[in-house]
Design an enzyme around this catalytic site. Structure first.
Site, PDB file in Angstrom:
ATOM      1  N   TYR A   1      -1.609  12.147  14.552  1.00 46.77           N
ATOM      2  CA  TYR A   1      -0.577  10.927  13.652  1.00 46.77           C
ATOM      3  C   TYR A   1      -0.223  10.122  15.061  1.00 46.77           C
ATOM      4  O   TYR A   1      -0.423   8.793  14.558  1.00 46.77           O
ATOM      5  CB  TYR A   1       0.369  11.836  13.523  1.00 46.77           C
ATOM      6  CG  TYR A   1       1.499  10.864  12.748  1.00 46.77           C
ATOM      7  CD1 TYR A   1       1.444   9.816  11.833  1.00 46.77           C
ATOM      8  CD2 TYR A   1       2.695  10.379  13.111  1.00 46.77           C
ATOM      9  CE1 TYR A   1       1.836   9.401  11.084  1.00 46.77           C
ATOM     10  CE2 TYR A   1       3.770   9.697  13.033  1.00 46.77           C
ATOM     11  CZ  TYR A   1       3.180   9.352  11.112  1.00 46.77           C
ATOM     12  OH  TYR A   1       4.528   7.830  10.517  1.00 46.77           O
TER      13      TYR A   1
ATOM     14  N   THR B   1       0.620  -1.452   0.252  1.00 43.57           N
ATOM     15  CA  THR B   1      -0.399   0.032   0.076  1.00 43.57           C
ATOM     16  C   THR B   1       0.582   1.388   0.288  1.00 43.57           C
ATOM     17  O   THR B   1       2.661   1.170   0.898  1.00 43.57           O
ATOM     18  CB  THR B   1      -0.863   0.224   1.475  1.00 43.57           C
ATOM     19  OG1 THR B   1      -0.023   0.463   2.178  1.00 43.57           O
ATOM     20  CG2 THR B   1      -1.750  -1.296   1.363  1.00 43.57           C
ATOM     21  N   GLY B   2       0.273   2.303  -0.193  1.00 44.55           N
ATOM     22  CA  GLY B   2       0.922   3.301  -0.573  1.00 44.55           C
ATOM     23  C   GLY B   2       2.371   4.089  -1.363  1.00 44.55           C
ATOM     24  O   GLY B   2       3.357   3.608  -1.467  1.00 44.55           O
ATOM     25  N   ALA B   3       1.999   2.596  -3.222  1.00 41.05           N
ATOM     26  CA  ALA B   3       2.420   2.540  -3.803  1.00 41.05           C
ATOM     27  C   ALA B   3       3.307   3.414  -4.418  1.00 41.05           C
ATOM     28  O   ALA B   3       4.486   3.129  -5.170  1.00 41.05           O
ATOM     29  CB  ALA B   3       2.298   1.200  -4.299  1.00 41.05           C
ATOM     30  N   SER B   4       2.542   4.245  -4.860  1.00 44.00           N
ATOM     31  CA  SER B   4       2.839   5.423  -5.582  1.00 44.00           C
ATOM     32  C   SER B   4       3.704   6.773  -5.460  1.00 44.00           C
ATOM     33  O   SER B   4       4.577   6.931  -6.361  1.00 44.00           O
ATOM     34  CB  SER B   4       1.189   6.385  -6.219  1.00 44.00           C
ATOM     35  OG  SER B   4       0.601   6.254  -5.348  1.00 44.00           O
TER      36      SER B   4
ATOM     37  N   GLY C   1       7.781   8.179  -2.458  1.00 40.98           N
ATOM     38  CA  GLY C   1       8.191   7.527  -1.597  1.00 40.98           C
ATOM     39  C   GLY C   1       8.546   6.388  -0.795  1.00 40.98           C
ATOM     40  O   GLY C   1       9.133   5.693  -1.980  1.00 40.98           O
ATOM     41  N   ILE C   2       8.142   5.698  -0.067  1.00 38.33           N
ATOM     42  CA  ILE C   2       8.833   4.010   0.518  1.00 38.33           C
ATOM     43  C   ILE C   2       8.051   3.122  -0.236  1.00 38.33           C
ATOM     44  O   ILE C   2       9.138   2.471  -0.702  1.00 38.33           O
ATOM     45  CB  ILE C   2       8.674   4.531   2.237  1.00 38.33           C
ATOM     46  CG1 ILE C   2       9.451   5.622   3.191  1.00 38.33           C
ATOM     47  CG2 ILE C   2       9.137   2.999   2.119  1.00 38.33           C
ATOM     48  CD1 ILE C   2       9.093   5.389   4.352  1.00 38.33           C
TER      49      ILE C   2
END
Length: 304
Positions: free
Chosen positions: A190, A44-47, A49-50
């Site tokens: 956060y 996830t969050g693959a587009s 940064g990390i």
């Protein structure tokens, strides 16, 4: 297959001290290939940064990638680069802050590809804002809990039955060192949301280990990404590039430790227990002599 990713540049002395702040990575493509070649990996969050850096690294090692992000256009670009280099990747655009989308995502993925070997929970949202500025912004807490806690919970719940049936699986969570330390000022939204999923997963881990399902919690300090960019002082501190963070995830996949932490964290945890009052006083002073970032102030003024 090589790809260029834009990094936010830290101060040179911060890089010199990075060994103290960063958990150790692996950076061994042969070991990574032995661990992931032909494996189904959900990231996830693959587009950006990390996530983007990790996707390229895993693709180089022969993994079959299911890449998830909200930004459909950018996600398609990442997939296109991977495929152009001979890798295997599939794009799934979804807003994981909406649990119903997270559940539908897994149902679609399992229908199309039958199983997931490794889940890398990397997507997240960071807000650094004083409580005074959030008094009329309940959405700050709704949004961070949705993407950092409820979305990942739904992903894991939807994946557990198929992992249990195959008696194998690995869940990797990109947490933050802050959840292992006393709460910091301006980080209420956060830190609470990341801490909620961290505790949830560590609790669940006790139950699913006997079913052949491993978990690894990674506690990085600062990673120089677009998420940390709105707080410029972070780039004065020792941290990691996105490539270095990808190497830490690589170590998690290969070695399957329960957790991966930076060198300072365990001494910091002990110190916070032995000397809670001085630590709390120090944090109060940090709050007193610091301020909300310009980016946070502007976004709050715009109602974002």
């Amino acid at each position: 297959m090589t790809h260029n990713i834009t990094h936010h540049k830290p101060h040179i002395w911060a890089r010199a001290l990075s060994w103290l702040a960063n958990p150790k990575g692996l950076n061994n493509l042969d070991k990574l290939r032995n661990a992931v070649e032909g494996k189904h990996i959900l990231l996830t969050g693959a587009s950006f940064g990390i996530g983007e850096a990790t996707a390229y690294r895993l693709a180089n090692a022969g993994a079959i990638l299911f890449l998830v992000a909200r930004s459909s256009d950018k996600l398609q670009q990442v997939v296109a680069k991977i495929r152009a280099g001979g890798g295997q990747a599939y794009a799934y655009s979804a807003d994981l802050s909406k649990p119903e989308q997270a559940k539908a995502l897994i149902e679609t993925m399992l229908a199309e590809h039958h199983y997931v070997d490794i889940l890398i929970n990397n997507a997240g949202k960071s807000i650094r804002r004083s409580i005074m500025m959030s008094e009329n912004r309940f959405q700050d807490f709704e949004r961070t809990m949705a993407i950092n806690y409820l979305g990942p919970v739904q992903l894991v719940l939807a994946l557990l039955p198929s992992m249990r049936a195959r008696k194998q699986g690995h869940i990797i969570n990109i947490s933050t060192w802050g959840v292992r330390m006393p709460p910091g000022a301006r980080w209420a939204a956060y830190q609470a949301s990341k801490g909620a999923f961290d505790i949830w997963l560590r609790s669940v881990a006790l139950e699913i280990k006997a079913q052949g399902i491993d978990t690894t919690s990674i506690y990085p300090a600062i990673v120089y990404t677009r998420m940390s960019a709105p707080t410029p002082w972070m780039h004065l501190l020792p941290g990691m590039t996105t490539d270095e963070a990808a190497h830490v995830i690589e170590r998690a996949i290969v070695d399957k430790p329960i957790d991966i932490i930076p060198p300072f964290l365990r001494p910091g945890e002990v110190t916070s227990v032995l000397f809670p009052a001085p630590i709390r006083k120090g944090m109060q002073l940090v709050f007193k002599y610091s301020k909300d970032s310009e980016a946070s102030i502007k976004s709050a003024q715009k109602g974002l």
